[in-house]
Scaffold this active site. Structure first.
Site, PDB file in Angstrom:
ATOM      1  N   HIS A  49       0.893  -1.247   0.155  1.00  0.00           N
ATOM      2  CA  HIS A  49      -0.023   0.082  -0.085  1.00  0.00           C
ATOM      3  C   HIS A  49       0.824   1.343  -0.104  1.00  0.00           C
ATOM      4  CE1 HIS A  49      -3.266   2.190   1.678  1.00  0.00           C
ATOM      5  NE2 HIS A  49      -2.524   3.278   1.921  1.00  0.00           N
ATOM      6  N   GLU A  50       1.737   1.339   0.989  1.00  0.00           N
ATOM      7  CA  GLU A  50       2.803   2.450   1.168  1.00  0.00           C
ATOM      8  C   GLU A  50       3.616   2.523  -0.307  1.00  0.00           C
ATOM      9  OE1 GLU A  50       2.441   4.926   3.272  1.00  0.00           O
ATOM     10  OE2 GLU A  50       0.737   3.852   3.802  1.00  0.00           O
TER      11      GLU A  50
HETATM   12 ZN   LIG Z   1      -2.049   5.212   2.290  1.00  0.00          ZN
END
Ligand SMILES: [Zn+2]
Length: 345
Positions: A49-50
């Site tokens: 996600h990051e």
């Molecule tokens: Zn995020």
């Protein structure tokens, strides 16, 4: 004390694990071996996600200092681009989007190979992992700072209302949501209270961040005031005033008579009057707001006054001649001050 530890780097970006993640791992290990495995996967999904935030940032040449992984989504320390809304929303949406795409792929995988989850009787592994990603994406879309959804909302509002208004509204919505969460949490479950407090603090911090950085750089009113001033006379009708505001793209206008400052007429005050009366009513018949600042006043003080009065234009007057307006501070000058403050850091 350091609360996060470097565990490696990807694409030259250092990745740190926050201590809460380690605590969570230990806690679930006590309760359930299966949840322990899920948290290990959560770690991988939060990283993905990051990284998708970071990849979009790199694509637009925005600096990424590091990624810190929290169990609820992590925080990429990315150079602030709040003043570029069309970049900010792309950057912010990238993380939740990645989580949803991974979730969908895992749902599909579960349909094809519905393997049983280890240490359980009824659960299916891919289904649970898919759910984990969808929850991660959805949670980060909550429209409040410091979640991605808060940034998307601010970017959307900033295109319409300017950065400082957008930050104000988003922070307000965030704190309201946080209070509702804390309220519901008291009745339902303690972890909602925890998240509520987390969001409340984040929303409050974000609101003052740009203004604080301007103040630290010691920029004062005279450095950023604009000389393009929208003025009307007390004899003008309300419709004429609206026209001047519209042309100058301000919500307020200065009222001057023979070069002397009489006050501010605000857009909101005019809107209280019925449209069919706006041609016959003169500005002098409405109450004007007598509010000014001096060239050496601090930006933070000016910002506070503007927020309190709900105006987007503040007249700057000479100390020894308070009837003479020498410039105005606007929303736009505040964001350019923020720009200046950033380049001085
Ligand atoms: Zn995020």
């Amino acid at each position: 004390m350091k609360y996060s530890f470097k565990i490696g780097s990807v694409f030259g970006i250092p990745i740190e694990l926050h201590i809460t993640f380690i605590i969570l791992l230990l806690v679930v290990l006590v309760f359930s071996r299966y949840y322990f495995i899920l948290v290990i996967f959560l770690f991988v999904f939060v990283t993905l996600h990051e990284l998708s935030h970071s990849l979009v940032a790199k694509h637009y040449n925005i600096e990424v200092q590091k990624i810190i992984l929290y169990p609820i989504g992590g925080a990429s320390q990315i150079e602030s681009i709040a003043d570029k809304p069309n970049l900010e929303w792309r950057l912010s949406i990238a993380g939740p989007l990645a989580s949803f795409v991974i979730g969908l792929c895992l749902f599909a995988l579960d349909l094809i190979i519905p393997i049983k989850a280890p240490f359980t009787t009824t659960r299916r592994l891919f289904y649970d992992l898919a759910l984990l990603n969808v929850l991660l994406g959805a949670f980060n879309l909550i429209p409040a700072f410091p979640m991605d959804g808060g940034r998307v909302l601010r970017a959307y509002l900033a295109e319409k209302r300017g950065l400082s208004d957008a930050t104000k509204y988003t922070s307000w919505i965030g704190r309201l949501l946080a209070l509702i969460m804390i309220g519901v949490g008291v009745l339902v479950d303690w972890w909602l209270i925890l998240i509520g407090v987390f969001i409340y603090v984040g929303a409050t911090e974000e609101r003052e961040r740009p203004i604080r950085s301007i103040t630290e750089s010691k920029v004062s009113a005279k450095d950023i005031m604009s000389l393009e001033i929208a003025t009307v006379t007390p004899e003008n009708s309300l419709n004429e005033a609206l026209e001047v505001m519209f042309r100058a793209k301000y919500h307020d206008a200065l009222v001057e008579k023979d070069g002397n400052f009489m006050g501010i007429i605000a857009w909101n005050d005019i809107l209280q009057i019925l449209p069919e009366q706006r041609d016959s009513i003169k500005i002098s018949q409405l109450p004007l707001r007598l509010i000014t600042v001096f060239p050496n006043d601090s930006i933070l003080e000016i910002y506070k006054k503007m927020t309190k009065e709900n105006i987007d234009m503040m007249p700057v007057v000479e100390q020894d001649n308070p009837n003479q307006v020498i410039g105005v501070i606007t929303d736009k000058s505040l964001s350019s001050a923020y720009e200046k403050a950033k380049s001085h850091q």
